[in-house]
Scaffold this motif. Structure first.
Motif, mmCIF file in Angstrom:
data_model
loop_
_atom_site.group_PDB
_atom_site.id
_atom_site.type_symbol
_atom_site.label_atom_id
_atom_site.label_comp_id
_atom_site.label_asym_id
_atom_site.label_seq_id
_atom_site.Cartn_x
_atom_site.Cartn_y
_atom_site.Cartn_z
ATOM 1 N N LEU A 41 0.850 -1.189 0.000
ATOM 2 C CA LEU A 41 0.000 0.000 0.000
ATOM 3 C C LEU A 41 0.884 1.237 0.000
ATOM 4 N N GLY A 42 0.485 2.244 -0.753
ATOM 5 C CA GLY A 42 1.291 3.458 -0.802
ATOM 6 C C GLY A 42 0.692 4.484 -1.722
ATOM 7 N N ARG A 43 1.572 5.173 -2.457
ATOM 8 C CA ARG A 43 1.092 6.286 -3.274
ATOM 9 C C ARG A 43 1.973 6.508 -4.491
ATOM 10 N N HIS A 44 1.346 7.077 -5.495
ATOM 11 C CA HIS A 44 2.037 7.552 -6.688
ATOM 12 C C HIS A 44 2.280 9.040 -6.449
ATOM 13 N N LEU A 45 3.531 9.472 -6.422
ATOM 14 C CA LEU A 45 3.830 10.871 -6.134
ATOM 15 C C LEU A 45 3.382 11.767 -7.285
ATOM 16 N N LEU A 46 2.734 12.864 -6.937
ATOM 17 C CA LEU A 46 2.181 13.762 -7.944
ATOM 18 C C LEU A 46 3.250 14.543 -8.695
ATOM 19 N N ASP A 47 4.345 14.902 -8.006
ATOM 20 C CA ASP A 47 5.366 15.746 -8.626
ATOM 21 C C ASP A 47 6.458 14.948 -9.346
ATOM 22 N N SER A 48 6.300 13.642 -9.402
ATOM 23 C CA SER A 48 7.252 12.786 -10.114
ATOM 24 C C SER A 48 6.525 11.515 -10.523
ATOM 25 N N ARG A 49 7.229 10.598 -11.118
ATOM 26 C CA ARG A 49 6.630 9.317 -11.475
ATOM 27 C C ARG A 49 6.906 8.252 -10.409
ATOM 28 N N ASP A 50 7.570 8.670 -9.326
ATOM 29 C CA ASP A 50 7.955 7.726 -8.288
ATOM 30 C C ASP A 50 6.751 7.132 -7.564
ATOM 31 N N VAL A 51 6.949 5.908 -7.089
ATOM 32 C CA VAL A 51 5.931 5.175 -6.344
ATOM 33 C C VAL A 51 6.519 4.866 -4.966
ATOM 34 N N VAL A 52 5.741 5.130 -3.907
ATOM 35 C CA VAL A 52 6.220 4.926 -2.546
ATOM 36 C C VAL A 52 5.352 3.886 -1.841
ATOM 37 N N VAL A 53 6.001 2.858 -1.292
ATOM 38 C CA VAL A 53 5.314 1.863 -0.463
ATOM 39 C C VAL A 53 5.419 2.352 0.974
ATOM 40 N N ASP A 54 4.277 2.735 1.561
ATOM 41 C CA ASP A 54 4.236 3.245 2.927
ATOM 42 C C ASP A 54 3.982 2.159 3.958
ATOM 43 N N GLU A 55 3.234 1.137 3.560
ATOM 44 C CA GLU A 55 2.905 0.049 4.484
ATOM 45 C C GLU A 55 2.497 -1.179 3.700
ATOM 46 N N VAL A 56 2.409 -2.288 4.400
ATOM 47 C CA VAL A 56 1.977 -3.535 3.789
ATOM 48 C C VAL A 56 0.963 -4.190 4.716
ATOM 49 N N SER A 57 0.088 -4.993 4.135
ATOM 50 C CA SER A 57 -0.751 -5.822 5.002
ATOM 51 C C SER A 57 0.105 -7.018 5.412
#
Length: 162
Positions: A41-57
């Motif tokens: 689970l995480g987010r696609h950063l708006l100001d770049s194409r980067d993807v961040v995994v913030d947590e996992v189940s």
């Protein structure tokens, strides 16, 4: 500490320390340890194409786990949906993770079929999902796109200790 992987020349996958520790807690170091897994689970950063995994189940009581097998129950999908609602539609489903009882993990045929099924049938943002496998010595990550492009990601911060 975080792990950073190169996805494309303009995109990185970043796994933050909290998510990393959640996955590493289930590494199969002892002979009786069973495979574990969950969703990213995480987010696609708006100001770049980067993807961040913030947590996992993490493993649920409804999962089926053995030394060499893991079946993820639908509870993980419910947890991801709940997080999406709690985070005002900003927490995204990014992929699936699981463990292997080997130092340098490689995907099995079952893993590859599971990943293909997820990419074809799951609802997610972007054009790809990510699939970490946590081994006893390292974490390796593969990605599979909607177009069927499959490859392993390379760790960008090679000196990172896990």
């Amino acid at each position: 500490m975080k792990l950073v992987y190169r996805v494309t020349p303009k995109q990185r996958l970043i796994i933050v320390e909290h998510a990393l520790k959640q996955m590493q807690a289930f590494a199969q170091h002892r002979s009786g340890d069973r495979e574990a897994g969950g969703v990213l689970l995480g987010r696609h950063l708006l100001d770049s194409r980067d993807v961040v995994v913030d947590e996992v189940s993490t493993p649920q009581s409804s999962d089926r786990r053995s030394r060499y097998g893991f079946f993820r129950s639908s509870k993980h999908e419910l947890l991801a949906r709940q997080r999406w609602l709690e985070e005002n539609s900003t927490s995204a489903y990014l992929g699936l993770w699981h463990t292997h009882p080997e130092p340098d993990p490689t995907p099995s045929g079952v893993d590859l079929r599971d990943w293909q099924k997820a990419v074809a049938g799951d609802t997610y943002e972007g054009d790809r999902l990510f699939f970490p496998i946590v081994g006893t010595d390292c974490i390796r990550i593969w990605t599979l796109s909607r177009r069927g492009t499959y490859r392993e990601l390379k760790l960008e911060n090679k000196n990172a200790k896990i």
